[in-house]
Design a protein around this motif. Structure first.
Motif, short mmCIF file in Angstrom:
data_model
loop_
_atom_site.label_atom_id
_atom_site.label_comp_id
_atom_site.label_asym_id
_atom_site.label_seq_id
_atom_site.Cartn_x
_atom_site.Cartn_y
_atom_site.Cartn_z
N GLU A 415 -19.88 11.57 -28.60
CA GLU A 415 -19.93 13.64 -28.85
C GLU A 415 -18.94 13.73 -28.64
O GLU A 415 -18.26 13.92 -27.98
CB GLU A 415 -21.10 13.73 -29.09
N PHE A 416 -18.81 15.16 -28.67
CA PHE A 416 -17.99 16.31 -27.92
C PHE A 416 -16.74 16.02 -28.28
O PHE A 416 -15.57 15.59 -27.43
CB PHE A 416 -17.95 16.96 -26.32
N PRO A 417 -16.25 15.37 -29.41
CA PRO A 417 -15.11 14.45 -29.54
C PRO A 417 -13.42 14.98 -29.12
O PRO A 417 -12.97 16.43 -30.01
CB PRO A 417 -14.37 13.76 -31.46
N GLN A 418 -12.20 14.63 -28.51
CA GLN A 418 -11.22 15.66 -28.69
C GLN A 418 -9.98 14.31 -28.95
O GLN A 418 -10.10 12.67 -28.73
CB GLN A 418 -11.48 15.57 -27.31
N ILE A 419 -8.72 14.71 -29.26
CA ILE A 419 -7.51 13.86 -29.69
C ILE A 419 -6.55 14.41 -29.06
O ILE A 419 -6.88 15.67 -28.79
CB ILE A 419 -7.56 13.45 -31.22
N ASN A 420 -5.37 14.04 -29.01
CA ASN A 420 -4.18 13.89 -29.05
C ASN A 420 -3.93 14.71 -30.18
O ASN A 420 -3.40 14.69 -30.79
CB ASN A 420 -3.25 12.89 -28.77
N PHE A 470 -7.78 16.40 -23.57
CA PHE A 470 -6.75 15.64 -23.01
C PHE A 470 -5.47 16.25 -22.97
O PHE A 470 -5.72 17.26 -23.89
CB PHE A 470 -6.48 14.57 -24.67
N VAL A 471 -4.96 15.92 -22.00
CA VAL A 471 -3.82 16.79 -21.88
C VAL A 471 -2.33 15.36 -21.60
O VAL A 471 -1.90 14.48 -21.24
CB VAL A 471 -3.40 17.48 -20.66
N SER A 472 -0.88 15.92 -22.61
CA SER A 472 -0.19 14.52 -22.27
C SER A 472 0.58 15.39 -22.16
O SER A 472 0.72 16.20 -21.20
CB SER A 472 0.38 15.74 -24.27
N GLN A 473 1.57 13.82 -21.75
CA GLN A 473 2.16 14.06 -19.82
C GLN A 473 3.74 15.08 -21.08
O GLN A 473 3.94 14.00 -21.96
CB GLN A 473 2.61 12.47 -19.95
N GLU A 479 0.54 7.72 -28.22
CA GLU A 479 -0.82 8.77 -28.02
C GLU A 479 -0.97 9.09 -26.88
O GLU A 479 -1.83 10.09 -27.10
CB GLU A 479 -1.07 8.34 -29.17
N ASP A 480 -1.58 8.10 -26.47
CA ASP A 480 -2.52 7.94 -25.03
C ASP A 480 -2.12 8.14 -23.28
O ASP A 480 -2.22 8.08 -22.72
CB ASP A 480 -3.43 6.80 -25.13
N ASP A 481 -0.81 8.25 -24.00
CA ASP A 481 0.32 9.27 -22.38
C ASP A 481 0.00 10.32 -21.48
O ASP A 481 -0.03 11.77 -22.49
CB ASP A 481 1.60 9.47 -22.60
N GLY A 482 -1.47 10.34 -20.90
CA GLY A 482 -1.41 11.67 -20.56
C GLY A 482 -2.93 11.30 -19.38
O GLY A 482 -3.12 10.34 -18.98
N VAL A 483 -3.42 12.46 -19.33
CA VAL A 483 -4.87 12.78 -18.44
C VAL A 483 -6.06 13.79 -19.70
O VAL A 483 -5.90 13.47 -20.35
CB VAL A 483 -5.03 13.49 -17.47
N ILE A 484 -7.01 12.35 -18.58
CA ILE A 484 -7.91 13.35 -19.66
C ILE A 484 -8.98 14.16 -18.27
O ILE A 484 -8.69 13.83 -17.22
CB ILE A 484 -8.94 11.66 -19.68
N LEU A 485 -9.54 15.22 -18.59
CA LEU A 485 -10.00 15.94 -17.58
C LEU A 485 -11.10 16.71 -17.87
O LEU A 485 -11.22 16.94 -19.38
CB LEU A 485 -9.34 17.68 -17.58
#
Length: 531
Positions: A415-420, A470-473, A479-485
């Motif tokens: 749930e509470f889905p997030q994407i780039n 998701f915060v992209s570098q 697509e998944d270059d970055g961090v999850i907060l």
């Protein structure tokens, strides 16, 4: 990965906290990437009672804004209550003054029977308790709930600036807390309205980007397209919608708002918003599509079996089809019936027992053909090679949809889905990040490869995370270059009761955490504002 929670530490998510007079430094372990500069802004309830009067539902507590600031690997934390009318009047009168989602405000005990009778004719005072989300409009930032009121806030100081009544600018009864925001800053949202000859409809509202004249874009809001309602007098509850470059998707669920109940004055019969919901047990789900560019409703009747829907994951176009990915809850009973605080604060065995009865969660993909030929009656119209979702044309020209299951586990919700979102919203994509709810208790973070169903999980004992952002570098290639907060509370675990968690989005491994000396109440949604 269904862990158990005998200690019941999750009840701390629903405990009143105090706001801060100034930001506090966090204790950082690990290394926060130096490129991460800006603020994580989050929103949720922080005050769960006024004096001796309790709020009853998860969506009633008074809105608290949270901010984690990142500079050169250092982190500070700050929080302030939104000075909504709901909050200010409660503080002044030391009682619940405005009826919230699941808590009724009773008439002022100091008023006599006559003044009570006359205040009945003023009708319902709708709440402005902006506890659900924060989003940008032009250069401004707004905290919101799902009514016609949104609250302008200062993202640096978290001060409340002004209450805005959207009804002054556009024909809607309310807007969702999940607008879609395009690269140029255009904001799209949906809300129900009174359409032609008094029947209910749903309007898509567009707020333009900031123009050279610097005029507030909210004042330029306009309705771009209208969706019909399955029932003249009963709009469905709508929490979010889907959008691509060319289309808007609206999923009409069987959870209905009884407007007769809603409009007949509550103050006489002690009702709240929750009392106005009912389920239509026969309609199933209707899905509607509109052409976003032409502002035209596509008269294609998509139908499927009943579910609740709160969050769209993503939507995209592919070869004459719309691919619609959703976090569903199976059945027509309203999931919010299970989100009373008494349910959520119970001991683990009670919490589990309640959740056994609730609709079951499932992440699903539906595929909608954008055109059809009558000769294909009885056939599956979906020709995309990579999905098992079907769309069968019936002789009455309805299209019956069956989903592909993306994620399912017994009482384990993605749930509470997030994407780039910046790069992949409305486009074909591979990864979604979600908050794992275990019998409604948030106890893990999950990354899902939509194409292969591979999952990665972050989970620690007695730790309760929030929606993953998701915060992209900068200069990211993948697509998944970055961090999850995510904001995590771990009340039973160590000396520090809460922290901000930083994960590598590639494999969900921990990079850093920024610990605080205080509890942090539950947050629903939010955003990362780049410095």
């Amino acid at each position: 990965l269904s862990s158990v929670h005998p200690a019941g530490g999750y009840e701390k998510l629903f405990e009143t906290v105090e706001e801060l007079s100034s930001p506090v430094a966090c204790h950082v372990t690990g290394r926060i990437p130096t490129w991460l500069k800006g603020s994580l802004l989050r929103c949720g309830p922080g005050l769960f009672e006024i004096g001796s009067e309790p709020f009853y539902h998860l969506f009633d507590g008074q809105a608290l804004l949270h901010k984690f600031d990142f500079t050169e690997g250092d982190v500070t934390y700050y929080r302030r209550f939104v000075r909504s009318d709901s909050y200010v009047r409660a503080m002044t009168e030391k009682r619940i003054v405005i009826t919230e989602f699941g808590t009724c405000a009773y008439p002022d005990p100091c008023k006599n029977i006559f003044s009570r009778f006359f205040s009945y004719f003023r009708g319902v005072e709708v709440t402005d308790n902006a506890l659900v989300n924060i989003y940008p409009v032009g250069e401004d930032y707004y905290a919101c709930t799902e009514t016609n009121f949104i609250t302008k806030i200062n993202p640096k100081t978290l001060e409340t600036m002004k209450k805005v009544d959207l009804c002054k600018y556009v024909s809607i009864n309310g807007l969702t807390a999940h607008p879609h925001i395009e690269k140029d800053g255009t904001v799209y949202n949906i809300g129900n309205c009174f359409g032609k000859n008094f029947s209910i409809a749903y309007n898509i509202v567009r707020m333009p980007p900031l123009q050279a004249d610097k005029e507030d874009p909210i004042k330029k809001s306009e309705v771009v397209v209208q969706f019909p309602c399955s029932d003249r007098f009963k709009p469905s509850y709508v929490h979010s919608f889907g959008m691509t470059a060319n289309y808007i998707v609206f999923v009409e669920t069987p959870v209905k708002i009884n407007l007769i109940k809603f409009l007949s004055s509550w103050s006489l019969w002690g009702a709240n918003y929750m009392d106005c919901f009912e389920s239509n047990e026969t309609m199933g789900v209707w899905i509607h599509v509109a052409d976003k560019i032409k502002g035209k409703y596509l008269n294609i009747r998509y139908r499927t079996s009943a579910f609740n829907l709160f969050h769209h994951i993503n939507t995209y176009e592919d070869n004459g089809f719309l691919v619609v990915d959703l976090c569903t809850w199976k059945g027509f009973e309203f999931v919010y019936n299970y989100l009373y605080l008494a349910n959520l604060r119970g001991n683990w065995e009670e919490v589990k027992k309640k959740a056994e009865k609730a609709p079951q969660p499932e992440a699903r993909r539906y595929v909608l053909p954008l055109s059809f030929d009558k000769v294909d009656t009885g056939k599956n119209l979906v020709t995309l090679p990579y999905t098992t979702a079907t769309a069968t044309l019936h002789s009455d020209e309805t299209i019956w949809l069956e989903p592909e299951i993306l994620f399912a586990g017994p009482r384990q919700a993605f749930e509470f889905p997030q994407i780039n979102y910046q790069k992949y919203s409305g486009k074909p994509y591979t990864y979604a990040y979600g908050l794992g709810l275990n019998h409604f208790v948030p106890d893990r973070l999950c990354k899902l490869n939509i194409k292969t169903r591979e999952t990665w999980v972050w989970q620690e004992p007695d730790s309760y995370p929030s929606e993953p952002i998701f915060v992209s570098q900068p200069g990211a290639l993948e697509e998944d270059d970055g961090v999850i907060l995510s904001v995590v509370i771990s009340p039973c675990v160590g000396p520090k009761p809460a922290y901000l968690l930083v994960l590598n989005a590639k494999d969900m491994s921990e990079m850093a955490r920024a610990e605080v000396e205080m509890n942090i109440s539950v947050t629903f949604h939010g955003m990362f504002k780049t410095a």
